[in-house]
Write a protein that holds these residues in place. Sequence first.
Motif, short mmCIF file in Angstrom:
data_model
loop_
_atom_site.label_atom_id
_atom_site.label_comp_id
_atom_site.label_asym_id
_atom_site.label_seq_id
_atom_site.Cartn_x
_atom_site.Cartn_y
_atom_site.Cartn_z
N LEU A 191 32.20 26.87 -48.44
CA LEU A 191 31.49 25.82 -47.71
C LEU A 191 31.96 25.70 -46.26
O LEU A 191 31.18 25.33 -45.38
CB LEU A 191 31.66 24.48 -48.43
N ASN A 242 25.22 20.74 -54.23
CA ASN A 242 24.27 21.66 -54.84
C ASN A 242 24.68 22.10 -56.25
O ASN A 242 23.91 22.00 -57.20
CB ASN A 242 24.08 22.89 -53.95
N GLN A 273 26.42 28.01 -39.77
CA GLN A 273 25.25 27.24 -39.35
C GLN A 273 25.40 26.73 -37.93
O GLN A 273 24.40 26.52 -37.23
CB GLN A 273 25.02 26.08 -40.32
N ARG A 287 23.21 17.51 -49.34
CA ARG A 287 22.51 18.35 -50.33
C ARG A 287 23.28 19.64 -50.55
O ARG A 287 23.41 20.12 -51.68
CB ARG A 287 21.10 18.64 -49.84
N THR A 288 23.78 20.22 -49.48
CA THR A 288 24.55 21.46 -49.58
C THR A 288 25.84 21.24 -50.36
O THR A 288 26.22 22.05 -51.22
CB THR A 288 24.89 21.99 -48.17
N LEU A 339 30.22 28.41 -44.45
CA LEU A 339 28.81 28.05 -44.37
C LEU A 339 28.56 27.10 -43.21
O LEU A 339 27.63 27.28 -42.42
CB LEU A 339 28.37 27.39 -45.68
N SER A 340 29.39 26.09 -43.11
CA SER A 340 29.23 25.12 -42.03
C SER A 340 29.41 25.76 -40.66
O SER A 340 28.64 25.52 -39.73
CB SER A 340 30.25 23.99 -42.21
N ASN A 366 32.48 20.54 -42.93
CA ASN A 366 31.02 20.50 -42.96
C ASN A 366 30.48 19.41 -42.05
O ASN A 366 29.47 19.60 -41.37
CB ASN A 366 30.54 20.28 -44.39
N ASN A 383 27.21 29.37 -49.95
CA ASN A 383 27.23 28.14 -50.73
C ASN A 383 27.59 28.44 -52.19
O ASN A 383 28.48 27.82 -52.77
CB ASN A 383 25.85 27.47 -50.64
N LEU A 395 20.15 30.11 -55.37
CA LEU A 395 20.72 28.77 -55.57
C LEU A 395 20.53 28.30 -57.01
O LEU A 395 21.35 27.55 -57.54
CB LEU A 395 20.07 27.77 -54.62
N ASN A 423 23.00 30.82 -48.17
CA ASN A 423 22.98 30.29 -49.54
C ASN A 423 24.00 30.99 -50.43
O ASN A 423 24.55 30.38 -51.35
CB ASN A 423 21.58 30.43 -50.13
#
Length: 416
Positions: free
Chosen positions: A139, A268, A146, A264-265, A142-143, A7, A134, A60, A131
Motif C-alpha cells: 500500500l 479493499n 499514484q 476504498r483502497t 501504491l500511494s 497513503n 494493492n 481485485l 491494483n
Amino acid sequence: MLATVVNLGGLAISAAATLLVSVILANGAGASAVGQFNQLAAVYIVASQLAAVGIHLAVLHFLPLTDIHERRRAALAALLAMLPAATLTGACVWLGAPLFERLLDSPGLAGGVRWVALATGLFAVNKLLLNLLNVFGHLIWLSLAQAVRPLIWLLTAWLLLTSSGVSQTGLGTMFVFGELGVLVFALTRIAAAFWTPVDGRLQPWATRLVRFGVRAFPSNAMTELNTRVDVLILGVFADDQVVGIYSFAALIAEGAFQIGVLLRTIINNRLVSAVVERNGAALGQLWRSTSRASWLLTAAAGLAAALATPFAIDLLKLDPSLHQGRWVLLVLLLGVTVGAGFAPFWNVLLLAGRPGMHSLLMLSLLACNILLNAVAVPVAGMTGAGIATALTFLVFPLLLQFACRRVLGLELRGSR
C-alpha cells in the motif's frame, strides 16, 4: 498505521500536485488552458477504461482469495491479456482525434488527443499494476506510485509554459510522461511478479480474468464517465474559458472526493471477504468505522477548500475569471460531502462477484447524470452542470443501498 499515514500523504501530494497543474496553467495561460487540459483528461480517462477492458478490476476480485504462487501466475496472465485491448484502444483514439476536436469545438485539440492516445494504453497497464500493488499488500508503494503521475504533470506544465501560453499538443505530452513515470515506479516494486518463473499454464487465468473483466468494465467505464460527463457536455455548449472555470472548481471538489477513494483502497481486501462470505456483521463493522472517517475527513477538506479558494486565486494572481466558479464549487463540495460516507463502498457489488449488476447500477447512475446535465447545462451553463453533478452524488447512495439489499441480501450498515 504507517501504510495509512503514507497513503494519506500520497493522497495529499496527488491532490495538491493536480491542483497546482491547474494553478500553473491558469496563471500562465488563463482559464482556457485549464479547460483544454481537462477536456483532454476526460478523453484520456474514459478511453483508458476501454483499454483496460476491466481486467484490472478482475484482479481485485480474484487475487485476494488466492495464495502467493497463484497471484504471480494470475498477474502475468492479466498483463498479457490486457495488451491487445490497450493497443487497439490507443489506435482508435489516435484516429478519432479530429472528431474530438470538432465535437468539443476547440481548435488544435486534435494534436493533444494524439498524445493522449499514446498515453491511453500505458494508463490501462498502470491501472493493472496499481491494483496488483494493492492485492500484494504494497500500500505504501501504491500511494507513492499514484502520486508520481500528478507530480510529473506539474513539472511538465511548468517546463512547457512560455510567454504565449501552452499548446494543446504540449498539454497532451504531459499525459505520456506521467504514465511512463508511474510505469517505471510501479514496476520497481511489482516486477518480481512478472520476472519470477511460474508453474502451470497462463491461459486458464487469462480466460477467467477476461470473462470477468468484460462483464465488469462497462460499470467502471460508466463510473469514470460519470466523473467527466459534466465537462464533456459543458464543452459542447460552452467555450474553453467557461469549461476551464468549471473544471477548476470541479477539480477541487474531486480532490475532496478522493478521500473516500483512498479509504476504498485501504479496506479493499477486508471488504472483499465480507461481501463474498455475505457476512453482514463484518460489513456493518467496516461501514461504521470507514463511513464515519470518510464523512469527517471529506467535510473538513471541503470546508477548507471553500474558505481558501477565493483567497488563493487572488494571492497566486490567477485568472480573475476563476472567481465566477465560486458558487459551482460550493454546490459540488456540498454534494460530495453529503455522499462521502458511501464513497468507499462504490464497488461493493463488483467485489462481491456481481459485475453485471454493478454495471446496471452504474448505468442507472450515468443515465441520471447525463439527463440532469443535458437539461441543466443548456439552461444554466456551468451552474447547471454543478447542480446536476451534485444531485448525482446524492442519488447514488439511494441506488447503492437498494442494490445491496436486493442483490446481496445485505445492508451496508449491518446485518438485516
